[in-house]
Design an enzyme around this catalytic site. Structure first.
Site, PDB file in Angstrom:
ATOM      1  N   ASP A   1       0.303  -3.962   3.587  1.00 16.33           N
ATOM      2  CA  ASP A   1       1.513  -3.785   2.793  1.00 16.33           C
ATOM      3  C   ASP A   1       2.688  -3.885   3.757  1.00 16.33           C
ATOM      4  O   ASP A   1       2.607  -3.401   4.887  1.00 16.33           O
ATOM      5  CB  ASP A   1       1.494  -2.420   2.104  1.00 16.33           C
ATOM      6  CG  ASP A   1       2.779  -2.144   1.355  1.00 16.33           C
ATOM      7  OD1 ASP A   1       3.130  -2.943   0.471  1.00 16.33           O
ATOM      8  OD2 ASP A   1       3.443  -1.139   1.681  1.00 16.33           O
ATOM      9  N   LYS A   2       3.792  -4.508   3.338  1.00 17.39           N
ATOM     10  CA  LYS A   2       4.896  -4.743   4.267  1.00 17.39           C
ATOM     11  C   LYS A   2       5.712  -3.489   4.550  1.00 17.39           C
ATOM     12  O   LYS A   2       5.758  -2.988   5.675  1.00 17.39           O
ATOM     13  CB  LYS A   2       5.835  -5.845   3.752  1.00 17.39           C
ATOM     14  CG  LYS A   2       7.001  -6.145   4.717  1.00 17.39           C
ATOM     15  CD  LYS A   2       7.987  -7.117   4.134  1.00 17.39           C
ATOM     16  CE  LYS A   2       8.944  -6.458   3.164  1.00 17.39           C
ATOM     17  NZ  LYS A   2       9.909  -5.518   3.832  1.00 17.39           N
TER      18      LYS A   2
ATOM     19  N   THR B   1       3.742  -7.752  -0.592  1.00 15.67           N
ATOM     20  CA  THR B   1       4.985  -7.011  -0.754  1.00 15.67           C
ATOM     21  C   THR B   1       5.609  -7.319  -2.102  1.00 15.67           C
ATOM     22  O   THR B   1       5.365  -8.385  -2.683  1.00 15.67           O
ATOM     23  CB  THR B   1       5.985  -7.352   0.373  1.00 15.67           C
ATOM     24  OG1 THR B   1       7.199  -6.633   0.169  1.00 15.67           O
ATOM     25  CG2 THR B   1       6.288  -8.843   0.394  1.00 15.67           C
ATOM     26  N   GLY B   2       6.396  -6.400  -2.571  1.00 17.83           N
ATOM     27  CA  GLY B   2       7.156  -6.629  -3.792  1.00 17.83           C
ATOM     28  C   GLY B   2       8.499  -7.272  -3.525  1.00 17.83           C
ATOM     29  O   GLY B   2       9.225  -7.609  -4.462  1.00 17.83           O
TER      30      GLY B   2
ATOM     31  N   LYS C   1      -1.119  -5.274  -6.833  1.00 14.56           N
ATOM     32  CA  LYS C   1      -1.568  -5.441  -5.450  1.00 14.56           C
ATOM     33  C   LYS C   1      -3.087  -5.530  -5.361  1.00 14.56           C
ATOM     34  O   LYS C   1      -3.631  -6.275  -4.544  1.00 14.56           O
ATOM     35  CB  LYS C   1      -1.053  -4.292  -4.575  1.00 14.56           C
ATOM     36  CG  LYS C   1       0.445  -4.365  -4.297  1.00 14.56           C
ATOM     37  CD  LYS C   1       0.900  -3.257  -3.359  1.00 14.56           C
ATOM     38  CE  LYS C   1       2.394  -3.372  -3.074  1.00 14.56           C
ATOM     39  NZ  LYS C   1       2.870  -2.301  -2.169  1.00 14.56           N
TER      40      LYS C   1
ATOM     41  N   ASP D   1       0.768   2.429   2.646  1.00 11.16           N
ATOM     42  CA  ASP D   1       1.376   3.696   3.044  1.00 11.16           C
ATOM     43  C   ASP D   1       1.744   4.606   1.885  1.00 11.16           C
ATOM     44  O   ASP D   1       2.341   5.653   2.101  1.00 11.16           O
ATOM     45  CB  ASP D   1       2.628   3.439   3.890  1.00 11.16           C
ATOM     46  CG  ASP D   1       3.805   2.950   3.056  1.00 11.16           C
ATOM     47  OD1 ASP D   1       3.565   2.261   2.049  1.00 11.16           O
ATOM     48  OD2 ASP D   1       4.951   3.265   3.404  1.00 11.16           O
TER      49      ASP D   1
ATOM     50  N   ASP E   1      -0.094   1.893  -3.433  1.00  9.72           N
ATOM     51  CA  ASP E   1      -1.134   1.037  -2.866  1.00  9.72           C
ATOM     52  C   ASP E   1      -2.541   1.517  -3.221  1.00  9.72           C
ATOM     53  O   ASP E   1      -3.523   0.896  -2.822  1.00  9.72           O
ATOM     54  CB  ASP E   1      -0.996   0.992  -1.331  1.00  9.72           C
ATOM     55  CG  ASP E   1       0.357   0.459  -0.896  1.00  9.72           C
ATOM     56  OD1 ASP E   1       0.826  -0.496  -1.526  1.00  9.72           O
ATOM     57  OD2 ASP E   1       0.937   0.999   0.061  1.00  9.72           O
TER      58      ASP E   1
END
Length: 708
Positions: free
Chosen positions: A385-386, A544-545, A572, A591, A595
């Site tokens: 995840d970014k 990422t969104g 995701k 994080d 997620d």
């Protein structure tokens, strides 16, 4: 992207910590209590580390005279034990005490396995010591005329097994003990700030919302947010990193960390069971209670050996009886059943897992589910995840541009733009404002005095600087003022916008002086993590969104192989499924709770974030810090522990498969027969080999900063 100066929301403060753990009142005695904690899972259910320790030492003390006065052992070494009235009864009496006292855990465990019809480790051990016990008493009482004096083997067998289980349980508890030791370092008292000054209170009296004073060298008694002052904090007990970290107003701090140089005031957000450290301790406890596929494999191997030994024993007795040698039949059957004890097998997998869990915990990698440790070695792609994982999740000043450098030069003009922007933003609590002010201070700029600060909702901020009205804001501010950027500046800010940066303009009266760009800061460690994974032939992907231009800018900077952008949180997990649909095994690193579905769907779910707001119910692994390089520690540990598991499993099982037929006499025609004494020595040697082999895992260095 508009610059809205609303008050920061809850997400700007310290995130909620994972519940669980133990309040401070229990921490001081945590390590000692672990010695006496009664296990409720697996073959050690109902027993504590202290119990195995105490039984081992007493059994060992009783074993010394048994072995010394054993005729078989004396004959083996060629000495004559002293004879006096009653000396012949020392082995039987002391051996019986060893069997009943030291062997009790195995006898009870074996009975439980027999009742549940699930033969395994404990039943094999119980069978071995019971056969030795009965055969030895028959010899001591002169029943049947057999020479089956196995008291010395029983006396050695029980302490060795108790020692193995003691070592195993200590290793299983060492990850918990390591974190308990950290928790035990919490101060007993805290300085709470009051209207009259400060007062010293116990941790039990602290409440969320209190403000505390932490002096230089003092440890944080609770989690919170710095509200006054700034200090370098030693967070090595949480992150594993020795380098101190600057914590300023608005930054979160965690219980157990140390303010090294200055005093700070901290607003308490979590105490006791709600702290990050308590949550971490709970995760380790869950890791100890979890079972794994490899452990199940060891259990199946033990069940196989039970049937193998029992069947071989029956066939051995029948064969040698039919051959007309009842003495050989009994002797060899007893030897088969005694040396079939699977202590090495019982130690092989659990000890590797236990040491791996401990090593991981000390490196800030908390293994919640042991299956995650085993699966990590098979991963083909790591999906990050970014925001908050590869990036810091907070804005950082990237560039400054001046509309007109004039005669002062570009650098001076840019410094003027930044200084004015920082002066206007100085009274704002917005994250973008804090980043601008921090960047100006890092550059050592002297900020002019600003008065009359006003927030322009949805547009920006305004203040008076040296008698001039200066405004800072995004495109909405320029539209409201009817201003246009100079062409050169517009070209620069256009490039910023294309990569997804937040652009704020500095306006003096009716003139645009320049602009600044702010972007989500990429963690410096992320570049090293990506390169190291790719060097291990593991693909790196990012989800990422954020808009595509933002995602691709970060991916280009880090060299990421594949990007999934503009993905809704609920979708995701679909990206994880997409990768799995290509035949790839996925490790997902995230994080937050958004997620969770992806973490649960992936072969390995890894939550990152120092124990704060992590999807602990979905992730199999939690990284105690925010360093993505810790994923490499997990990978290296998984590969190393897998090798040790199989080395131990092959050795332990192979020993039984080879020694049992030899003890049965399959090569007796060639003059090769495994005697009871030799079988006992080999059995003990097998146990020592797997224990020492597992201990070699301690040489593995798990330092995220040293990955390559």
């Amino acid at each position: 992207m508009e610059h809205r100066h609303s008050s920061p929301g809850a997400d700007q403060g310290l995130r909620n910590h994972s519940p669980g753990g133990t309040p401070h009142g229990d921490n001081a005695v945590g390590s000692a209590a672990d010695e006496h904690t009664v296990h409720t899972h697996g073959q050690h259910a109902g027993y504590s580390v202290a119990m195995f320790r105490d039984r081992f030492w007493l059994s060992l003390a009783l074993a010394v005279p048994v072995v010394f006065f054993s005729p078989m052992f004396a004959e083996l070494l060629g000495y004559a034990p002293p004879a006096f009235p009653g000396s012949a009864w020392i082995p039987p009496v002391f051996g019986t005490a060893i069997y009943l006292y030291g062997g009790r855990p195995f006898l009870q465990g074996g009975l439980n396995e027999l009742k549940t019809r699930k033969p395994g480790m404990m039943l094999l051990i119980a069978m071995a010591i019971s056969v030795a016990f009965i055969a030895s008493w028959e010899t001591s009482l002169g029943i049947g005329g057999f020479d089956l004096d196995f008291w010395w083997e029983l006396a050695l067998l029980v302490p060795i097994m108790l020692l193995g289980h003691w070592i195993e349980m200590r290793a299983l508890g060492s990850a918990q003990g390591a974190l308990d030791a950290l928790a035990a370092l919490l101060p007993d008292e805290a300085e709470r700030v009051t209207t009259a000054g400060t007062e010293t209170v116990s941790l039990a009296e602290l409440r969320a919302g209190d403000t505390i004073l932490v002096r230089p060298g003092g440890r944080m008694p609770a989690d919170g947010t710095v509200s006054g002052g700034q200090a370098e904090f030693d967070e090595s007990m949480i992150t594993g990193e020795s380098k101190t970290v600057l914590r300023a107003p608005g930054d979160p701090v965690v219980a157990g960390t140390i303010a090294t140089d200055n005093s700070v005031r901290v607003r308490v957000s979590a105490i006791g069971e709600d702290t990050a450290l308590a949550g971490i301790r709970r995760l380790v406890a869950e890791a100890q209670a979890s079972s794994s596929r490899a452990q199940a494999l060891a259990d199946r191997a033990a069940a196989f050996l039970f049937y193998f030994a029992a069947g071989t024993g029956v066939l051995t007795f029948i064969f040698w009886t039919l051959m007309g040698s009842l003495g050989d039949a009994v002797t060899r059957t007893v030897t088969v059943l005694v040396i079939a004890c699977p202590h090495a097998l019982g130690l092989a997998i659990p000890l590797v897992i236990a040491i791996s869990t401990e090593r991981a915990a000390r490196a800030g990698v908390l293994i919640k589910n042991r299956m995650a440790l085993e699966r990590m070695r098979t991963v083909d792609v790591v999906l990050f995840d970014k925001t908050g994982t590869l990036t810091r999740g907070e804005p950082e000043l990237k560039e400054v541009a001046a509309a007109d450098a004039g005669t002062t030069g570009q650098d001076a003009a840019q410094n003027t733009v930044l200084a004015l922007a920082a002066a206007v933003e100085a009274d704002s609590e917005h994250p973008l404002a804090r980043s601008i002010v921090a960047a100006a201070r890092e550059r050592g700029l002297k900020l002019p005095t600003a008065d009359g600060f006003t927030s322009l909702t949805g547009r920006g901020v305004r203040a008076t600087v040296d008698g001039r009205t200066v405004q800072v804001g995004g495109p909405a501010l320029l539209r409201e003022l009817g201003l246009q950027e100079p062409p050169d500046l517009a070209a620069t800010t256009g490039a910023w916008l294309e990569r997804g940066a937040a652009v704020l303009h500095v306006v003096d009266g009716g003139r645009v002086l320049g602009a600044v760009s702010l972007e989500d800061a990429v963690r410096p460690e992320s570049r090293q993590a990506v390169r190291a994974l790719q060097a291990r032939d593991i693909k790196v992907a990012m989800v990422t969104g954020d808009a595509r231009q933002v995602a691709h800018a970060v991916a280009a900077e880090l060299g990421i192989d594949e990007v999934f952008a503009e993905v809704l949180p609920a979708d995701k997990d679909k990206k994880v499924a997409e990768l799995q649909g290509r035949g790839l095994k996925v490790a997902m690193v995230g994080d937050g709770v958004n997620d969770s579905p992806a973490l649960a769907r992936a072969e390995v779910g890894i939550a990152i974030g120092g124990g704060t707001d992590v999807a602990v119910e979905s992730a199999g692994v939690v990284l105690a810090g925010n360093d993505p390089r810790a994923v490499l520690s997990m990978l290296d540990l998984s590969r190393a522990s897998y090798r040790k598991m199989w080395q131990n499993l092959v050795w332990a099982t192979g020993y039984n498969v080879i020694s049992v037929p030899l003890a049965a006499g399959v090569l007796a025609f060639a003059g090769i027969v495994l005697s009871p004494a030799a079988g006992a020595v080999m059995m003990s040697a097998s146990t020592i080999v797997v224990a020492l082999n597992a201990q070699l895992l301690r040489r593995l260095k798990l330092n995220p900063a040293a990955v390559s």
